[in-house]
Motif scaffolding. Structure first.
Motif, mmCIF file in Angstrom:
data_model
loop_
_atom_site.group_PDB
_atom_site.id
_atom_site.type_symbol
_atom_site.label_atom_id
_atom_site.label_comp_id
_atom_site.label_asym_id
_atom_site.label_seq_id
_atom_site.Cartn_x
_atom_site.Cartn_y
_atom_site.Cartn_z
ATOM 1 N N VAL A 79 30.838 44.293 39.212
ATOM 2 C CA VAL A 79 31.312 42.777 39.151
ATOM 3 C C VAL A 79 32.474 42.431 39.800
ATOM 4 O O VAL A 79 32.116 41.635 40.528
ATOM 5 C CB VAL A 79 31.993 42.764 37.472
ATOM 6 C CG1 VAL A 79 32.518 41.386 37.312
ATOM 7 C CG2 VAL A 79 30.589 42.618 36.393
ATOM 8 N N HIS A 80 33.305 43.279 40.208
ATOM 9 C CA HIS A 80 34.269 43.014 41.342
ATOM 10 C C HIS A 80 33.635 43.097 42.450
ATOM 11 O O HIS A 80 33.947 42.338 43.439
ATOM 12 C CB HIS A 80 35.440 44.196 41.123
ATOM 13 C CG HIS A 80 36.350 43.785 40.108
ATOM 14 N ND1 HIS A 80 37.215 43.018 40.192
ATOM 15 C CD2 HIS A 80 36.522 44.367 38.793
ATOM 16 C CE1 HIS A 80 38.004 42.977 38.927
ATOM 17 N NE2 HIS A 80 37.647 44.046 38.178
ATOM 18 N N HIS A 83 31.466 39.963 42.995
ATOM 19 C CA HIS A 83 32.357 38.793 43.306
ATOM 20 C C HIS A 83 32.955 38.639 44.349
ATOM 21 O O HIS A 83 32.777 37.716 45.028
ATOM 22 C CB HIS A 83 33.377 38.837 42.283
ATOM 23 C CG HIS A 83 34.384 37.966 42.311
ATOM 24 N ND1 HIS A 83 34.233 36.448 41.646
ATOM 25 C CD2 HIS A 83 35.735 37.607 42.672
ATOM 26 C CE1 HIS A 83 35.405 35.724 41.818
ATOM 27 N NE2 HIS A 83 36.338 36.669 42.336
ATOM 28 N N TYR A 86 29.747 37.668 47.188
ATOM 29 C CA TYR A 86 29.535 36.354 46.977
ATOM 30 C C TYR A 86 30.763 35.230 47.346
ATOM 31 O O TYR A 86 30.388 34.474 48.334
ATOM 32 C CB TYR A 86 29.553 36.031 45.129
ATOM 33 C CG TYR A 86 29.174 34.666 44.986
ATOM 34 C CD1 TYR A 86 27.907 34.061 45.268
ATOM 35 C CD2 TYR A 86 30.378 33.671 44.696
ATOM 36 C CE1 TYR A 86 27.394 32.790 45.172
ATOM 37 C CE2 TYR A 86 29.889 32.277 44.255
ATOM 38 C CZ TYR A 86 28.694 31.953 44.598
ATOM 39 O OH TYR A 86 28.424 30.606 44.377
ATOM 40 N N GLY A 87 31.801 35.676 47.248
ATOM 41 C CA GLY A 87 33.047 34.913 47.710
ATOM 42 C C GLY A 87 33.143 34.968 49.149
ATOM 43 O O GLY A 87 33.415 34.146 49.934
ATOM 44 N N ALA A 95 37.381 34.226 47.992
ATOM 45 C CA ALA A 95 37.333 33.507 46.678
ATOM 46 C C ALA A 95 38.258 34.383 45.640
ATOM 47 O O ALA A 95 38.291 34.594 44.676
ATOM 48 C CB ALA A 95 35.980 33.898 45.969
ATOM 49 N N THR A 97 39.545 37.620 46.011
ATOM 50 C CA THR A 97 39.134 38.994 45.197
ATOM 51 C C THR A 97 40.091 40.199 45.669
ATOM 52 O O THR A 97 40.849 39.800 46.436
ATOM 53 C CB THR A 97 37.619 39.224 45.864
ATOM 54 O OG1 THR A 97 37.841 39.503 47.227
ATOM 55 C CG2 THR A 97 36.629 38.038 45.516
ATOM 56 N N LEU A 179 38.867 42.523 34.532
ATOM 57 C CA LEU A 179 37.983 41.227 34.638
ATOM 58 C C LEU A 179 38.516 39.867 34.604
ATOM 59 O O LEU A 179 38.324 39.013 35.342
ATOM 60 C CB LEU A 179 36.861 41.391 33.413
ATOM 61 C CG LEU A 179 36.135 42.396 33.301
ATOM 62 C CD1 LEU A 179 35.256 42.186 32.225
ATOM 63 C CD2 LEU A 179 35.162 42.485 34.706
ATOM 64 N N LEU A 182 39.075 38.082 38.277
ATOM 65 C CA LEU A 182 38.184 37.318 39.075
ATOM 66 C C LEU A 182 38.349 35.966 38.685
ATOM 67 O O LEU A 182 37.976 35.104 39.590
ATOM 68 C CB LEU A 182 36.791 37.310 38.033
ATOM 69 C CG LEU A 182 36.110 39.004 38.060
ATOM 70 C CD1 LEU A 182 34.992 38.756 37.248
ATOM 71 C CD2 LEU A 182 35.973 39.517 39.520
ATOM 72 N N LYS A 183 39.496 35.472 37.909
ATOM 73 C CA LYS A 183 39.990 34.384 37.794
ATOM 74 C C LYS A 183 41.181 33.958 38.629
ATOM 75 O O LYS A 183 41.160 32.979 39.388
ATOM 76 C CB LYS A 183 40.429 33.943 36.484
ATOM 77 C CG LYS A 183 40.680 32.294 35.979
ATOM 78 C CD LYS A 183 39.583 31.401 36.382
ATOM 79 C CE LYS A 183 39.964 29.912 35.901
ATOM 80 N NZ LYS A 183 38.999 28.992 36.280
#
Length: 188
Positions: A79-80, A83, A86-87, A95, A97, A179, A182-183
């Motif tokens: 997931v990291h 993320h 993608y960013g 993004a 990260t 997780l 991610l925010k």
């Protein structure tokens, strides 16, 4: 366990990218090399390393519980990676990260060590109502989920060998806690 030709190629790619990051790119970055090039190289290294880990784990003879727990660890780590990819590559802007904003060894430190610090300090924060750097709702939610996962793992891993059990009890709650990164990243 014998390594296939594809595994050897992945080892070669991951090694070249690692040495490119450590020996060539990071020292040159101090001189003003374009930072996106460093990020791209670091992500290519992480993806190659991730592919190698999956390939090697598939060949290992694991019990059913081990397969499930290793899959959870790989999915949470993936997931990291996704993320960050993608960013960095798709939206072409950082993004925030873990692998972009920290030097690579520090990124793993933040994922696997600092997460435990946040997990231990967040309940104290909730009781004493002090403001912490990570005073955000995703951190509280992920902290609660990480503590729940720890207690579930304690029950689920009974009867396992000591070392794998400690590894699972350490890594999975830390990755669940991470997780929240991610925010909003910690230490920012």
């Amino acid at each position: 366990m014998e390594l296939a030709k594809g595994d050897k190629i992945l080892i070669l790619i991951a090694s070249c990218l690692f040495f490119a990051c450590v020996i060539v790119i990071y020292p040159i970055a101090a001189l003003g090399l374009h930072p996106d090039f460093i990020t791209y190289t670091a992500y290519m290294f992480i993806v190659a390393l991730f592919a190698l880990i999956i390939s090697v784990v598939r060949k290992m003879e694991l019990t059913e519980k081990d397969k499930i727990l290793v899959s959870i660890i790989l999915c949470l780590f993936f997931v990291h990676v996704i993320h960050g990819v993608y960013g960095t590559f798709i939206t072409s802007h950082s993004a925030s990260t873990v692998f972009d904003d920290y030097w690579l060894p520090v990124s793993f430190f933040v994922l696997f060590v600092w997460s435990w610090g946040i997990m231990l300090l967040s309940p104290i924060h909730l009781v004493l109502e002090h403001a912490l750097l990570w005073d955000k709702p995703p951190y509280i939610i992920c902290c609660i989920l990480a503590w729940i996962s720890l207690f579930v793992l304690i029950k689920y891993t009974k009867g396992m060998k000591f070392v794998p059990r400690i590894v699972y009890l350490y890594l999975i709650p830390a990755l669940v806690m991470s997780l929240a990164y991610l925010k909003h990243l910690p230490l920012h």
